[in-house]
Motif scaffolding. Structure first.
Motif, PDB file in Angstrom:
ATOM      1  N   UNK A   6       0.040  -0.892   0.260  1.00  0.00           N
ATOM      2  CA  UNK A   6       0.010  -0.296   0.114  1.00  0.00           C
ATOM      3  C   UNK A   6       0.663   1.843   0.131  1.00  0.00           C
ATOM      4  N   UNK A   7       2.456   1.645   0.202  1.00  0.00           N
ATOM      5  CA  UNK A   7       2.923   1.773   0.341  1.00  0.00           C
ATOM      6  C   UNK A   7       3.014   2.757   1.537  1.00  0.00           C
ATOM      7  N   UNK A   8       4.401   4.117   1.743  1.00  0.00           N
ATOM      8  CA  UNK A   8       4.222   4.235   2.932  1.00  0.00           C
ATOM      9  C   UNK A   8       3.317   5.736   3.436  1.00  0.00           C
ATOM     10  N   UNK A   9       2.759   6.078   4.524  1.00  0.00           N
ATOM     11  CA  UNK A   9       1.622   7.075   4.744  1.00  0.00           C
ATOM     12  C   UNK A   9       2.142   8.159   3.859  1.00  0.00           C
ATOM     13  N   UNK A  10       1.140   9.179   4.064  1.00  0.00           N
ATOM     14  CA  UNK A  10       1.963  10.758   3.034  1.00  0.00           C
ATOM     15  C   UNK A  10       2.650  11.756   3.935  1.00  0.00           C
ATOM     16  N   UNK A  11       3.442  11.840   3.558  1.00  0.00           N
ATOM     17  CA  UNK A  11       4.022  12.969   4.748  1.00  0.00           C
ATOM     18  C   UNK A  11       3.831  13.881   4.473  1.00  0.00           C
ATOM     19  N   UNK A  12       2.706  14.357   3.515  1.00  0.00           N
ATOM     20  CA  UNK A  12       2.598  15.726   3.551  1.00  0.00           C
ATOM     21  C   UNK A  12       1.049  15.401   3.651  1.00  0.00           C
ATOM     22  N   UNK A  13       0.137  16.425   4.021  1.00  0.00           N
ATOM     23  CA  UNK A  13      -1.525  16.906   3.743  1.00  0.00           C
ATOM     24  C   UNK A  13      -1.767  17.890   2.645  1.00  0.00           C
ATOM     25  N   UNK A  14      -3.226  17.375   2.117  1.00  0.00           N
ATOM     26  CA  UNK A  14      -3.103  18.237   0.958  1.00  0.00           C
ATOM     27  C   UNK A  14      -3.410  19.440   1.546  1.00  0.00           C
ATOM     28  N   UNK A  15      -4.313  19.922   2.542  1.00  0.00           N
ATOM     29  CA  UNK A  15      -4.601  21.221   2.642  1.00  0.00           C
ATOM     30  C   UNK A  15      -2.754  22.039   2.834  1.00  0.00           C
ATOM     31  N   UNK A  16      -1.934  21.028   2.996  1.00  0.00           N
ATOM     32  CA  UNK A  16      -0.562  21.860   3.259  1.00  0.00           C
ATOM     33  C   UNK A  16       0.053  22.119   2.069  1.00  0.00           C
TER      34      UNK A  16
END
Length: 188
Positions: A142-152
């Motif tokens: 599934x890959x690593x969790x996102x390190x940055x949020x879409x809001x950022x």
């Protein structure tokens, strides 16, 4: 006439000892050995060095054909190079000797079988990955969790005026900015 050995394993964690011992036992005076996938046509530096090194009358010795090449076109290309240089081929585990028409035919048949086995292995691997992906959140793919949020990302685009400047400010690629924003639009 010199016997020149070539040994290869596919990954850095594998050991070349079994092959190099067999090649030494077969009378190889020099052995070229490397740890790299046989399916790669680039980066096989020891194979290139060996092909440059061998001379007319030499015998190239390997333990199996799949150590030399994993695709029939690659195998035929290597064979052509060897033939042009007047070098014979001997495979220890498959009793191949290219000095005879029968040996050349066997060599080509086994090369085709090796290519077929690689294709089957890739298909099985793909099936396994697809099955793991179908598990959803329990999937190891599934890959690593996102390190940055879409809001950022959206805030950085707003602040810096464009996606390229936002990417530089966030320390991510411009493609990542586009992908994150696109995924945010499709996620409910």
């Amino acid at each position: 006439m010199a016997h020149i050995g070539y040994a290869r394993v596919s990954s850095r964690t594998q050991d070349l000892t079994i092959q190099t011992t067999a090649l030494t036992g077969a009378g190889c005076e020099k052995i070229f050995a490397e740890k790299i996938s046989g399916t790669r046509t680039d980066g096989r530096k020891e194979l290139s060095r060996m092909l440059d090194y061998v001379r007319e009358g030499d015998v190239l010795v390997c333990t199996k054909l799949d150590r030399l090449a994993r695709s029939l076109p690659d195998l035929l290309k290597i064979t052509e190079t060897l033939e042009q240089k007047g070098v014979q081929l001997r495979c220890l585990d498959q009793a191949i000797d290219t000095t005879t028409p029968e040996g050349r035919m066997t060599y080509q048949i086994l090369g085709a079988v090796a290519e077929f086995e690689t294709s089957i292995r890739k298909a099985r691997q793909r099936e396994g990955i697809d099955a793991a992906l179908a598990k959803g959140d329990d999937s190891p793919f599934k890959g690593r969790p996102p390190s940055i949020k879409p809001e950022e990302v959206a805030a950085a685009v707003e602040k810096h005026g464009n996606k390229a400047a936002a990417a530089r400010a966030l320390g991510i690629s411009r493609d990542s900015v586009y992908r994150i924003l696109r995924e945010a639009q499709t996620t409910p």
